[in-house]
Design a protein around this motif. Structure first.
Motif, PDB file in Angstrom:
ATOM      1  N   ARG A   1      30.151  39.054  42.215  1.00  0.00           N
ATOM      2  CA  ARG A   1      30.201  40.373  42.785  1.00  0.00           C
ATOM      3  C   ARG A   1      29.605  40.570  44.338  1.00  0.00           C
ATOM      4  O   ARG A   1      30.341  41.167  45.295  1.00  0.00           O
ATOM      5  CB  ARG A   1      29.443  41.477  41.821  1.00  0.00           C
ATOM      6  CG  ARG A   1      29.801  43.061  42.543  1.00  0.00           C
ATOM      7  CD  ARG A   1      29.407  44.003  41.592  1.00  0.00           C
ATOM      8  NE  ARG A   1      29.935  45.385  41.792  1.00  0.00           N
ATOM      9  CZ  ARG A   1      29.564  46.372  41.278  1.00  0.00           C
ATOM     10  NH1 ARG A   1      28.811  46.414  40.099  1.00  0.00           N
ATOM     11  NH2 ARG A   1      30.066  47.427  41.601  1.00  0.00           N
TER      12      ARG A   1
ATOM     13  N   GLU B   1      31.787  41.331  47.774  1.00  0.00           N
ATOM     14  CA  GLU B   1      31.500  42.317  48.642  1.00  0.00           C
ATOM     15  C   GLU B   1      31.161  41.573  49.905  1.00  0.00           C
ATOM     16  O   GLU B   1      31.264  42.472  51.032  1.00  0.00           O
ATOM     17  CB  GLU B   1      30.168  42.869  48.062  1.00  0.00           C
ATOM     18  CG  GLU B   1      30.502  43.964  46.866  1.00  0.00           C
ATOM     19  CD  GLU B   1      29.448  44.305  46.279  1.00  0.00           C
ATOM     20  OE1 GLU B   1      28.223  43.944  46.725  1.00  0.00           O
ATOM     21  OE2 GLU B   1      29.407  45.114  45.141  1.00  0.00           O
TER      22      GLU B   1
ATOM     23  N   THR C   1      37.824  37.110  48.720  1.00  0.00           N
ATOM     24  CA  THR C   1      38.552  37.810  47.543  1.00  0.00           C
ATOM     25  C   THR C   1      38.869  36.853  46.681  1.00  0.00           C
ATOM     26  O   THR C   1      39.305  36.971  45.546  1.00  0.00           O
ATOM     27  CB  THR C   1      39.543  38.438  48.097  1.00  0.00           C
ATOM     28  OG1 THR C   1      40.149  37.836  48.982  1.00  0.00           O
ATOM     29  CG2 THR C   1      38.920  39.870  48.810  1.00  0.00           C
TER      30      THR C   1
ATOM     31  N   VAL D   1      33.573  42.505  37.989  1.00  0.00           N
ATOM     32  CA  VAL D   1      34.120  42.667  39.342  1.00  0.00           C
ATOM     33  C   VAL D   1      33.538  41.259  40.055  1.00  0.00           C
ATOM     34  O   VAL D   1      32.597  40.825  39.747  1.00  0.00           O
ATOM     35  CB  VAL D   1      33.152  43.696  39.901  1.00  0.00           C
ATOM     36  CG1 VAL D   1      33.421  43.733  41.409  1.00  0.00           C
ATOM     37  CG2 VAL D   1      33.543  45.209  39.312  1.00  0.00           C
TER      38      VAL D   1
ATOM     39  N   HIS E   1      36.534  47.855  46.664  1.00  0.00           N
ATOM     40  CA  HIS E   1      35.404  47.496  46.178  1.00  0.00           C
ATOM     41  C   HIS E   1      33.975  47.744  47.001  1.00  0.00           C
ATOM     42  O   HIS E   1      33.107  47.868  46.548  1.00  0.00           O
ATOM     43  CB  HIS E   1      35.157  45.977  45.855  1.00  0.00           C
ATOM     44  CG  HIS E   1      36.242  45.427  44.717  1.00  0.00           C
ATOM     45  ND1 HIS E   1      35.766  45.473  43.131  1.00  0.00           N
ATOM     46  CD2 HIS E   1      37.380  45.106  44.511  1.00  0.00           C
ATOM     47  CE1 HIS E   1      36.600  45.144  42.527  1.00  0.00           C
ATOM     48  NE2 HIS E   1      37.690  44.793  43.391  1.00  0.00           N
ATOM     49  N   LYS E   2      34.449  47.880  48.279  1.00  0.00           N
ATOM     50  CA  LYS E   2      33.570  48.289  49.353  1.00  0.00           C
ATOM     51  C   LYS E   2      34.255  49.280  50.360  1.00  0.00           C
ATOM     52  O   LYS E   2      35.275  48.852  50.834  1.00  0.00           O
ATOM     53  CB  LYS E   2      32.911  46.966  49.877  1.00  0.00           C
ATOM     54  CG  LYS E   2      31.748  47.041  51.011  1.00  0.00           C
ATOM     55  CD  LYS E   2      31.277  45.566  51.282  1.00  0.00           C
ATOM     56  CE  LYS E   2      30.078  45.765  52.047  1.00  0.00           C
ATOM     57  NZ  LYS E   2      29.765  44.597  52.544  1.00  0.00           N
TER      58      LYS E   2
ATOM     59  N   ARG F   1      28.879  49.674  48.530  1.00  0.00           N
ATOM     60  CA  ARG F   1      29.504  49.021  47.068  1.00  0.00           C
ATOM     61  C   ARG F   1      30.249  50.297  46.435  1.00  0.00           C
ATOM     62  O   ARG F   1      29.613  51.449  46.250  1.00  0.00           O
ATOM     63  CB  ARG F   1      28.486  48.402  46.254  1.00  0.00           C
ATOM     64  CG  ARG F   1      28.692  48.349  44.718  1.00  0.00           C
ATOM     65  CD  ARG F   1      27.771  47.553  44.031  1.00  0.00           C
ATOM     66  NE  ARG F   1      27.453  46.299  44.260  1.00  0.00           N
ATOM     67  CZ  ARG F   1      26.691  45.446  43.787  1.00  0.00           C
ATOM     68  NH1 ARG F   1      26.065  45.800  42.664  1.00  0.00           N
ATOM     69  NH2 ARG F   1      26.393  44.208  43.970  1.00  0.00           N
ATOM     70  N   GLN F   2      31.407  50.121  45.765  1.00  0.00           N
ATOM     71  CA  GLN F   2      31.928  51.211  44.899  1.00  0.00           C
ATOM     72  C   GLN F   2      31.663  50.893  43.528  1.00  0.00           C
ATOM     73  O   GLN F   2      31.316  49.733  43.111  1.00  0.00           O
ATOM     74  CB  GLN F   2      33.597  50.997  45.007  1.00  0.00           C
ATOM     75  CG  GLN F   2      33.982  51.341  46.522  1.00  0.00           C
ATOM     76  CD  GLN F   2      33.658  52.501  47.096  1.00  0.00           C
ATOM     77  OE1 GLN F   2      33.942  53.531  46.833  1.00  0.00           O
ATOM     78  NE2 GLN F   2      32.681  52.403  47.940  1.00  0.00           N
TER      79      GLN F   2
ATOM     80  N   GLN G   1      36.179  50.392  38.836  1.00  0.00           N
ATOM     81  CA  GLN G   1      37.007  48.978  38.572  1.00  0.00           C
ATOM     82  C   GLN G   1      37.631  49.018  37.275  1.00  0.00           C
ATOM     83  O   GLN G   1      38.784  48.584  36.964  1.00  0.00           O
ATOM     84  CB  GLN G   1      36.201  47.565  38.816  1.00  0.00           C
ATOM     85  CG  GLN G   1      35.085  48.018  39.947  1.00  0.00           C
ATOM     86  CD  GLN G   1      35.952  48.432  41.447  1.00  0.00           C
ATOM     87  OE1 GLN G   1      37.011  48.116  41.419  1.00  0.00           O
ATOM     88  NE2 GLN G   1      35.201  49.024  42.361  1.00  0.00           N
TER      89      GLN G   1
END
Length: 456
Positions: free
Chosen positions: A130, A134, A138, A163, A440-441, A446-447, A452
């Protein structure tokens, strides 16, 4: 009737995935996210082999890029708008050499290694994955992890239960007995016997090496890695030169290619680099002692060089601090003395470079520090970025999906403040991350994880 044996680690990983699936399926999902996203990009490097565009709009639908338009286009039909109009937008980054389960705290890992179970390492891997996502990466190629654990992590991410980046995995690196990859090196007799009883990655002789390749593939490996030479972090004073015979290397490459898998060779010494290239490998990892002769052979064979420039520096610092063995310290000193100069020679000679860090030796989520070292060795910032996007995707065999931004490709998108083509270190601070259409960001933050799950 005798029941077939099932390893304890396999049972544990099955239980872990079942639990994760149960949590994901029973979690109260928030309102569904919009499946259409408009992204306003101030500058857009959609093609890493070309100049960036100015104000642009990316339209993302169901995890894919649907269209790219000039200027800022207003969202239609209730689509979500992401405003990156003051930022530089580019494809998600690709690291071609990581070890996702390695602990960043090497001293702690060395002290606790015999107290940890597969569950402990799996939790470390989840966190590393994760954090690396971030950081803007990817897609990762993992080149040495327990095959059951890493395929479980890969599948958990792809299925939306976890994630992290998209993973392409090798399982255990194939090694000859006593080579870089034999985890029984310099262990006591009890550990040695246990390792030898369960290891499927060590081989001796061409036929046995074919068996080792087939076994990694049978457990889910996407790519095959083998150790052509000694390694810095091997707990054995075996040097950095060739340790596998030419017929063993050729057997590995031919078997992997027969199964449609590409092959990466860990290789430091010149004789091992040359033998691996002649055997037909797709990439050389580390390549400490490359020279004009091996550089010409890279180009003749069409192979890629993955320099992992941050790794020897990290290994040396750790060995000097007492977190690595004395054998590692001597080899790290030898590697650092030559690696940068020889990598610069390969870049000057036009060898194809794919970005890789060996993260797990160095810290996870600090992968982007490799960029400045590549630039110092002679690459332009634009070429360094291409090595971590389009060129890495080509080596993976995934250039039709990732590595650039175009209609039909995965929506793997990141953004930074300012142009990394002018200052490549800007990639060390990524503000926005989207993987396969899921954000995700945002604004460096951070989301939350439930979003997710809701996006699955």
């Amino acid at each position: 009737m005798k029941r077939p044996s099932v390893s304890r680690s396999s049972l544990v990983m099955t239980g872990v995935l079942a639990l994760l699936s149960s949590v994901a399926s029973t979690a109260q999902a928030p309102a569904p996210l919009s499946k259409v996203v408009y992204i306003h990009a101030g500058n857009l490097l959609d093609r890493p082999d070309a100049a960036p565009r100015g104000n642009s709009t990316l339209i993302v639908r169901d995890g894919k890029i649907e269209a790219i338009r000039d200027g800022f286009v207003a969202p239609e039909g209730g689509a979500k708008l992401v405003d990156l109009s003051k930022q530089f937008v580019l494809p998600g980054l690709i690291d071609m050499h990581v070890h996702i389960f390695n602990d960043d705290n090497k001293m702690r890992a060395r002290m606790e290694q015999n107290n940890r179970d597969v569950e402990d390492n799996f939790v470390i891997g989840i966190d590393n994955a994760r954090r690396t996502l971030e950081a803007g990466f990817t897609t990762l190629r993992d080149l040495g992890s327990d095959v059951h654990s890493v395929t479980a992590l890969r599948d958990g991410i792809n299925n939306g239960m976890l994630v992290g980046p998209t993973l392409y995995v090798a399982g255990r690196s194939i090694s000859i007995s006593g080579g870089h990859g034999d985890s029984s090196n310099n262990t006591n007799r009890d550990i040695t016997e246990m390792v030898h009883e369960h290891a499927i990655n060590t081989c001796n002789g061409a036929d046995d090496c074919r068996r080792a390749v087939r076994q990694q593939i049978s457990q889910g490996a996407d790519v095959i890695k083998f150790a052509a030479t000694g390694g810095v972090n091997s707990n054995i004073a075996g040097g950095l030169n060739q340790q596998m015979f030419a017929d063993e290397m050729k057997a590995i490459v031919e078997t992997a290619h027969m199964f449609g898998r590409k092959v990466a060779a860990h290789a430091h010494g010149k004789n091992g680099i040359k033998a691996a290239l002649e055997a037909g490998v797709d990439s050389i990892e580390h390549g400490t002692f490359t020279d004009a002769e091996t550089n010409a052979l890279f180009k003749k064979r069409g192979a890629y060089f993955v320099p992992t420039m941050v790794a020897p520096l990290a290994a040396l610092a750790q060995a000097q601090a007492g977190a690595r063995s004395k054998a590692t310290l001597a080899k790290a000193e030898e590697t650092v003395a030559s690696h940068g100069k020889n990598t610069a020679g390969a870049i000057k000679d036009g060898v194809k470079i794919a970005f890789g860090t060996d993260s797990g030796v160095g810290d996870h989520a600090a992968n982007a520090k490799e960029f400045s070292l590549l630039v110092k060795a002679g690459m332009t910032p634009a070429a360094a970025i291409r090595s971590a996007t389009l060129d890495a995707a080509t080596l993976l065999g995934q250039a039709d999906r990732i590595g650039s931004l175009a209609p039909g490709k995965d929506a793997d998108i990141i953004a930074v403040t300012g142009s990394p083509i002018e200052d490549v270190t800007r990639l060390e601070q990524v503000d926005f991350v989207m993987r396969r259409g899921v954000i995700h960001k945002v604004d460096g933050k951070r989301q939350p994880f439930p979003e997710q799950i809701a996006s699955r």
